[in-house]
Every structure is written in structure tokens, then in C-alpha cells.
Scaffold this motif. Structure first.
Motif, PDB file in Angstrom:
ATOM      1  N   VAL A 195     153.926  15.272  63.204  1.00  0.00           N
ATOM      2  CA  VAL A 195     154.225  13.877  64.237  1.00  0.00           C
ATOM      3  C   VAL A 195     153.898  12.760  63.624  1.00  0.00           C
ATOM      4  N   ASN A 196     154.336  11.966  64.173  1.00  0.00           N
ATOM      5  CA  ASN A 196     154.467  10.497  63.858  1.00  0.00           C
ATOM      6  C   ASN A 196     154.744  10.366  62.472  1.00  0.00           C
ATOM      7  N   ALA A 197     155.690  11.166  61.885  1.00  0.00           N
ATOM      8  CA  ALA A 197     155.820  11.059  60.246  1.00  0.00           C
ATOM      9  C   ALA A 197     156.830  10.068  59.795  1.00  0.00           C
ATOM     10  N   PRO A 198     157.180   9.802  58.758  1.00  0.00           N
ATOM     11  CA  PRO A 198     158.249   8.847  58.300  1.00  0.00           C
ATOM     12  C   PRO A 198     159.686   9.272  59.054  1.00  0.00           C
ATOM     13  N   ALA A 199     160.315   8.346  58.933  1.00  0.00           N
ATOM     14  CA  ALA A 199     161.918   8.575  59.671  1.00  0.00           C
ATOM     15  C   ALA A 199     162.487   9.231  58.632  1.00  0.00           C
ATOM     16  N   VAL A 200     163.215  10.136  59.159  1.00  0.00           N
ATOM     17  CA  VAL A 200     164.080  11.196  58.349  1.00  0.00           C
ATOM     18  C   VAL A 200     165.507  10.412  57.829  1.00  0.00           C
ATOM     19  N   ILE A 241     147.229  10.383  57.121  1.00  0.00           N
ATOM     20  CA  ILE A 241     147.706  11.816  57.508  1.00  0.00           C
ATOM     21  C   ILE A 241     146.197  12.475  57.893  1.00  0.00           C
ATOM     22  N   LYS A 242     146.634  13.203  59.364  1.00  0.00           N
ATOM     23  CA  LYS A 242     145.610  14.166  59.673  1.00  0.00           C
ATOM     24  C   LYS A 242     146.110  15.168  59.483  1.00  0.00           C
ATOM     25  N   VAL A 243     145.268  16.388  59.148  1.00  0.00           N
ATOM     26  CA  VAL A 243     145.655  17.722  58.767  1.00  0.00           C
ATOM     27  C   VAL A 243     144.970  18.505  59.754  1.00  0.00           C
ATOM     28  N   VAL A 244     145.788  19.043  60.577  1.00  0.00           N
ATOM     29  CA  VAL A 244     145.281  20.022  61.651  1.00  0.00           C
ATOM     30  C   VAL A 244     145.310  21.565  61.093  1.00  0.00           C
ATOM     31  N   TYR A 245     144.186  22.420  61.054  1.00  0.00           N
ATOM     32  CA  TYR A 245     144.008  23.739  60.354  1.00  0.00           C
ATOM     33  C   TYR A 245     143.357  24.526  61.516  1.00  0.00           C
ATOM     34  N   ARG A 246     143.689  25.794  61.252  1.00  0.00           N
ATOM     35  CA  ARG A 246     143.036  26.895  62.154  1.00  0.00           C
ATOM     36  C   ARG A 246     141.553  27.165  61.870  1.00  0.00           C
ATOM     37  N   ALA A 247     140.744  26.716  62.635  1.00  0.00           N
ATOM     38  CA  ALA A 247     139.335  26.987  62.430  1.00  0.00           C
ATOM     39  C   ALA A 247     138.863  28.339  62.668  1.00  0.00           C
ATOM     40  N   ASP A 248     139.646  29.212  63.298  1.00  0.00           N
ATOM     41  CA  ASP A 248     139.325  30.520  63.711  1.00  0.00           C
ATOM     42  C   ASP A 248     140.003  31.388  62.585  1.00  0.00           C
ATOM     43  N   GLY A 250     145.852  26.020  70.096  1.00  0.00           N
ATOM     44  CA  GLY A 250     145.014  25.048  69.881  1.00  0.00           C
ATOM     45  C   GLY A 250     145.591  23.949  69.091  1.00  0.00           C
ATOM     46  N   VAL A 251     145.955  24.236  67.827  1.00  0.00           N
ATOM     47  CA  VAL A 251     146.853  23.405  67.116  1.00  0.00           C
ATOM     48  C   VAL A 251     148.095  22.555  67.633  1.00  0.00           C
ATOM     49  N   LYS A 252     148.813  23.485  68.413  1.00  0.00           N
ATOM     50  CA  LYS A 252     150.041  22.904  69.184  1.00  0.00           C
ATOM     51  C   LYS A 252     149.231  21.559  69.899  1.00  0.00           C
ATOM     52  N   SER A 253     148.172  21.934  70.905  1.00  0.00           N
ATOM     53  CA  SER A 253     147.721  20.807  71.703  1.00  0.00           C
ATOM     54  C   SER A 253     147.263  19.634  70.980  1.00  0.00           C
ATOM     55  N   GLN A 254     146.632  19.976  69.791  1.00  0.00           N
ATOM     56  CA  GLN A 254     146.097  18.722  68.880  1.00  0.00           C
ATOM     57  C   GLN A 254     147.088  18.062  68.480  1.00  0.00           C
ATOM     58  N   LEU A 255     148.324  18.682  68.200  1.00  0.00           N
ATOM     59  CA  LEU A 255     149.541  17.741  67.523  1.00  0.00           C
ATOM     60  C   LEU A 255     149.928  17.091  68.726  1.00  0.00           C
ATOM     61  N   THR A 256     150.020  17.520  69.781  1.00  0.00           N
ATOM     62  CA  THR A 256     150.748  16.879  70.824  1.00  0.00           C
ATOM     63  C   THR A 256     149.897  15.712  71.299  1.00  0.00           C
ATOM     64  N   SER A 257     148.505  15.973  71.163  1.00  0.00           N
ATOM     65  CA  SER A 257     147.587  14.773  71.499  1.00  0.00           C
ATOM     66  C   SER A 257     147.793  13.500  70.478  1.00  0.00           C
ATOM     67  N   TYR A 258     147.914  14.100  69.191  1.00  0.00           N
ATOM     68  CA  TYR A 258     148.244  13.034  68.091  1.00  0.00           C
ATOM     69  C   TYR A 258     149.350  12.228  68.547  1.00  0.00           C
ATOM     70  N   ALA A 293     150.865  11.600  71.143  1.00  0.00           N
ATOM     71  CA  ALA A 293     150.950  10.734  71.978  1.00  0.00           C
ATOM     72  C   ALA A 293     150.079   9.585  71.969  1.00  0.00           C
ATOM     73  N   ALA A 294     149.016   9.550  70.613  1.00  0.00           N
ATOM     74  CA  ALA A 294     148.267   8.593  70.426  1.00  0.00           C
ATOM     75  C   ALA A 294     148.991   7.781  69.002  1.00  0.00           C
ATOM     76  N   GLY A 295     149.888   8.264  68.788  1.00  0.00           N
ATOM     77  CA  GLY A 295     150.607   7.609  67.683  1.00  0.00           C
ATOM     78  C   GLY A 295     149.943   7.667  66.119  1.00  0.00           C
ATOM     79  N   THR A 296     149.298   8.889  66.295  1.00  0.00           N
ATOM     80  CA  THR A 296     148.490   9.254  64.863  1.00  0.00           C
ATOM     81  C   THR A 296     149.542  10.309  64.125  1.00  0.00           C
ATOM     82  N   ALA A 297     149.478   9.799  62.757  1.00  0.00           N
ATOM     83  CA  ALA A 297     150.378  10.687  61.968  1.00  0.00           C
ATOM     84  C   ALA A 297     149.530  12.243  61.754  1.00  0.00           C
ATOM     85  N   ALA A 298     150.094  13.252  61.746  1.00  0.00           N
ATOM     86  CA  ALA A 298     149.413  14.600  61.349  1.00  0.00           C
ATOM     87  C   ALA A 298     150.300  15.693  60.994  1.00  0.00           C
ATOM     88  N   VAL A 299     149.759  16.609  59.996  1.00  0.00           N
ATOM     89  CA  VAL A 299     150.601  17.436  59.527  1.00  0.00           C
ATOM     90  C   VAL A 299     149.795  18.901  60.074  1.00  0.00           C
TER      91      VAL A 299
END
Length: 435
Positions: A135-140, A191-198, A252-260, A262-268
Motif C-alpha cells: 500500500v502507498n508503494a512507488p508508482a509502477v 516502509i511498515k511491515v505487517v506480519y502475522r503475530a499468531d 487482521g493483516v488485511k485490515s491493518q493494510l487498508t488502515s495504512y 487510508a492514512a497514506g502510510t507505505a506498508a508491505v
């Protein structure tokens, strides 16, 4: 006369209500859970776009709890329904896990619960890629990389060094990441990195690849050694990097990404295709957010691959066991060591981060109705074209035809003659009463 008629009516009402109660009791509750990756595919009663919905309730009322692969394994291996959720009771009839059982788990089960429940069956359920959503990654800017996202003809490309750098925490900004197509750095952006905590089979499939390729990569953060594990954080004994954020379950990962997003935060992050977008999973109920997804460069043949079902199957190097002794060993259906394991961890072609998700069932069930329902559900999953449409609509592939044939012959029909089939009267007898 009126009194006699009234009594007859009352008796008939009691008889009919008894018949109704008996009919209701004849349809058992069949419950299981585990992998969130396959949850949208297995689904729930009443949804015609899911396997449980298609199967209906005439033979059994199937319930699936999306709690993660690790919890699903624990629930089944110990027949402990509380792993499926607080307040869940009854028998754990099956489980789904994207991670294969290890040798210790299988040995412990065979020495314990198998003595009364019967042998454990572990078979591949679907073929899956593990995507890298952005999300909010460089342009292709590419004109040659494959499409991965609706309305976007090409994709951002990542190679193994990029994966090792990002997921080890060595690369925290896009300006450190090299576009493998242009050999130049991407434009800057933290870059933020979202990982599975479970405890997650999705994590296991990713870390299996990272463990295979990152030790030799100069992009890996010094001091970090990836281990093949259901727990992503197991590769970080001193704690995950500060730019990493944990989430529970694929949802949960999907929700965190969609939150980022909307906030304009780059994440993988990393997710199965059914939680990303409708280009990869056209009929998934969980893919509505239309997340952007990277393509990956396969280091073995130098080609870019989108995380499609077909490219995941191309990456697989597996063969069904061909003898009774081999087929009776659950570990042989999903290699966790040896040449096949190595080949799947870093495949010669196809999408590099791919594997299978498994289903765990028992050979013996105490309730004949449960046995029939489990058997027939699996038969539909492996042989019914409508079920295959559901699988592919969620971004997965059915297991190779050779596996479908072997699973049917060994575990569903006993055409092999090896007495490994569910409910086999010669096995499910005496003290082996079934779970």
C-alpha cells in the motif's frame, strides 16, 4: 368419541414430533477449523460461493472456525475444541493447516490419540501462492512485468534480495530497495511491515522460502537468520524491528493494510490471494479492498511471476506416495525435509513463494453419520467441478490430478486395496472406536 379422537391426535403428534426429532438428530454437527487462508473457500452454511454452502446440510452441519493453522493443528491433534474458540465444545472432526505437521507432532499422535481415534490422515487440500501486498508503494513504471492488480497492467517487481532486506528489517525505506527490472532504487518512502503475530501457516510458507534464500543474501540484516516456522517472530529472538507491526489472522493483516492505505502510510505484508484483490481471486468475499500486489523474480530462471494459481502449481515439486507403506505415513504427503522440500522452498520455475494447504482428518469416527459426511465432503472437494470453481475463484489451484487420483484411491474408495480409507471396517474396530 371426541375424547378418543383427541387422544389419537395427541398420540400422532407425539409420534410425528419424535420422528422429526430423530431426523434432526441424524444430521450431525461436523466441526473443524484452523487456516484463515482457506476460510473464505471453505466458508459457511448458506453461502453458495463456499464449499460448506455448496455441500448443504443433508448429511452434516459443517462449521469452520478461522483461528490460524497452529490453533487448528492443536485442536485436532488433542481433540481439544477450545483451541477453536472460547466456549466451543464437542469433537474436533477436522482441521486445515497451511503448514505441514512436523515429525514430533505425528509421532506423538500415533503413540496417543490414534490408539482410539484411528490413524491420522494429512493430505494436500489446495495449492496456494503467498502474495506480497503493498500500500502507498512507488508508482509502477514497468512495461514488462506481469499484471497482479485490477486496472494495473504491470506490477512492482521484487527479487529475493528485496524480500530478504524488507522482511529482515534491513530495508526500512523504498530508497533501499532495488527495482530488479531497472537495477535502480525505488523512490524514497518509509516502509511498515505487517506480519502475522499468531501461529500461521501463511508465515510458515513465507519463512520457508526466506530460510532457503536469505542466508546467502547480502541484503539480509546482519544477525538475522530466518527459520522455517509458523511463528514469524521466531526469526527475531531479540524482537522484531521497530517498523514491524503484528496482526492476527489474514483478516487482521488485511485490515491493518487498508488502515495504512487510508492514512497514506507505505506498508508491505504477506497474504494469500483471497485477501488481496479480484484480479487474483475473482470471486473471493475477502478481496474487495483491491490491494496492490508485487510480482516476484524467480532467481532460478530469471523470469517474473504473478502470484496466480497456475504459477503456484508450476512451482510445485511434489509426487503422491506410490506404495502402501509410504502412503500410510502422513509426512510423505507433504514433505518437510529432503530434496522435495528444498525444491519447493526455492523452486526452479513458477512463483517462488508457493505451497499447499493441508486438511487433517481421522480415519475413524465414532458416529457413522460424521464419517459419511467427512468422506462425502472430501469427495466433493477433490472431484466436483463446482467445488473446483470455488477454489480457483479464491485464487488457489486444485491439487495436481495425480494427487486427486491417489487421494481418492487411498482414502476415499480404497481402490488401492491398502485399507487406508476413511471408515475402513478392518481398521476402525475393537478399541479403535474413532474420535
Amino acid at each position: 368419541m371426541k375424547s378418543s379422537k383427541r387422544k389419537i391426535c395427541q398420540i400422532l403428534a407425539l409420534v410425528l414430533s419424535g420422528v422429526g426429532a430423530s431426523a434432526a438428530m441424524a444430521v450431525p454437527v461436523v466441526q473443524g477449523g484452523g487456516s484463515s487462508l482457506v476460510a473464505p473457500t471453505i466458508g459457511a452454511i448458506g453461502l453458495s460461493t463456499t464449499e460448506i454452502g455448496l455441500f448443504g446440510t443433508s448429511e452434516g452441519s459443517f462449521t469452520y472456525y478461522s483461528v490460524g493453522s497452529g490453533a487448528g493443528q492443536n485442536a485436532f491433534l488433542g481433540n481439544q475444541p477450545t483451541f477453536l474458540g472460547t466456549g466451543v465444545t464437542g469433537t474436533v472432526d477436522f482441521a486445515n493447516s497451511d503448514a505441514a505437521l512436523n515429525t514430533t507432532q505425528i509421532t506423538s499422535y500415533q503413540a496417543g490419540l490414534a490408539r482410539t481415534s484411528g490413524p491420522l490422515i494429512q493430505i494436500p487440500y489446495i495449492v496456494t501462492p503467498i502474495t506480497i501486498p503493498l500500500v502507498n508503494a512507488p508508482a509502477v513504471t514497468s512495461t514488462t512485468t506481469p499484471q497482479t492488480t485490477p486496472g494495473q497492467a504491470h506490477s512492482i517487481a521484487l527479487n529475493d534480495d528485496d524480500l530478504c532486506g524488507i522482511f529482515s528489517g534491513n530495508f526500512t525505506d523504498w530508497s533501499q530497495v532495488t527495482d530488479p527490472e531497472k537495477t535502480t532504487k525505488y523512490p524514497a518512502g518509509a516502509i511498515k511491515v505487517v506480519y502475522r503475530a499468531d501461529s500461521s501457516g501463511t508465515s510458515e510458507l513465507l519463512t520457508r522460502h526466506l530460510a532457503a534464500v536469505c542466508a546467502a543474501s547480502s541484503a539480509t540484516k546482519p544477525g538475522i537468520t530466518f527459520v522455517d516456522s509458523l511463528t514469524f517472530a521466531a526469526s527475531f529472538p531479540s524482537g522484531v524491528p521497530s517498523n514491524f507491526v503484528g496482526a492476527t489472522g489474514s483478516g487482521g493483516v488485511k485490515s491493518q493494510l487498508t488502515s495504512y492505505l487510508a492514512a497514506g502510510t507505505a506498508a508491505v505484508a504477506y497474504l494469500s490471494p483471497d485477501y488481496t484483490n479480484t484480479f487474483l481471486a475473482p470471486s473471493s468475499s475477502s478481496a474487495s479492498s483491491q490491494l496492490q500486489v508485487a510480482s516476484l523474480l524467480n532467481a532460478k530462471n530469471g523470469l517474473y511471476y504473478a502470484p496466480t494459481a497456475g504459477n503456484a502449481t508450476t512451482a510445485l515439486s511434489i509426487a503422491a506416495p506410490g506404495t502402501k507403506n509410504a502412503a500410510s505415513q502422513p509426512a510423505n504427503w507433504v514433505p518437510i525435509a529432503g530434496a522435495s522440500y528444498t525444491a519447493n522452498a526455492n523452486p526452479a520455475s513458477g512463483y517462488p513463494v508457493s505451497g499447499t494447504s493441508q486438511i487433517l482428518v481421522s480415519q475413524c469416527y465414532a458416529d457413522p453419520a460424521v464419517k459419511t459426511a467427512v468422506h462425502d465432503f472430501l469427495n466433493n472437494h477433490y472431484t466436483n467441478s463446482t467445488f473446483a470453481t470455488v477454489i480457483r475463484g479464491n485464487g488457489f489451484d486444485t491439487v495436481p490430478s495425480s494427487f486427486q487420483t491417489a487421494i481418492s484411491n487411498d482414502f476415499l474408495s480404497n481402490a488401492s486395496g491398502w485399507n487406508l480409507d476413511i471408515g475402513n471396517a478392518g481398521v476402525c474396530t475393537g478399541t479403535i472406536t474413532g474420535r
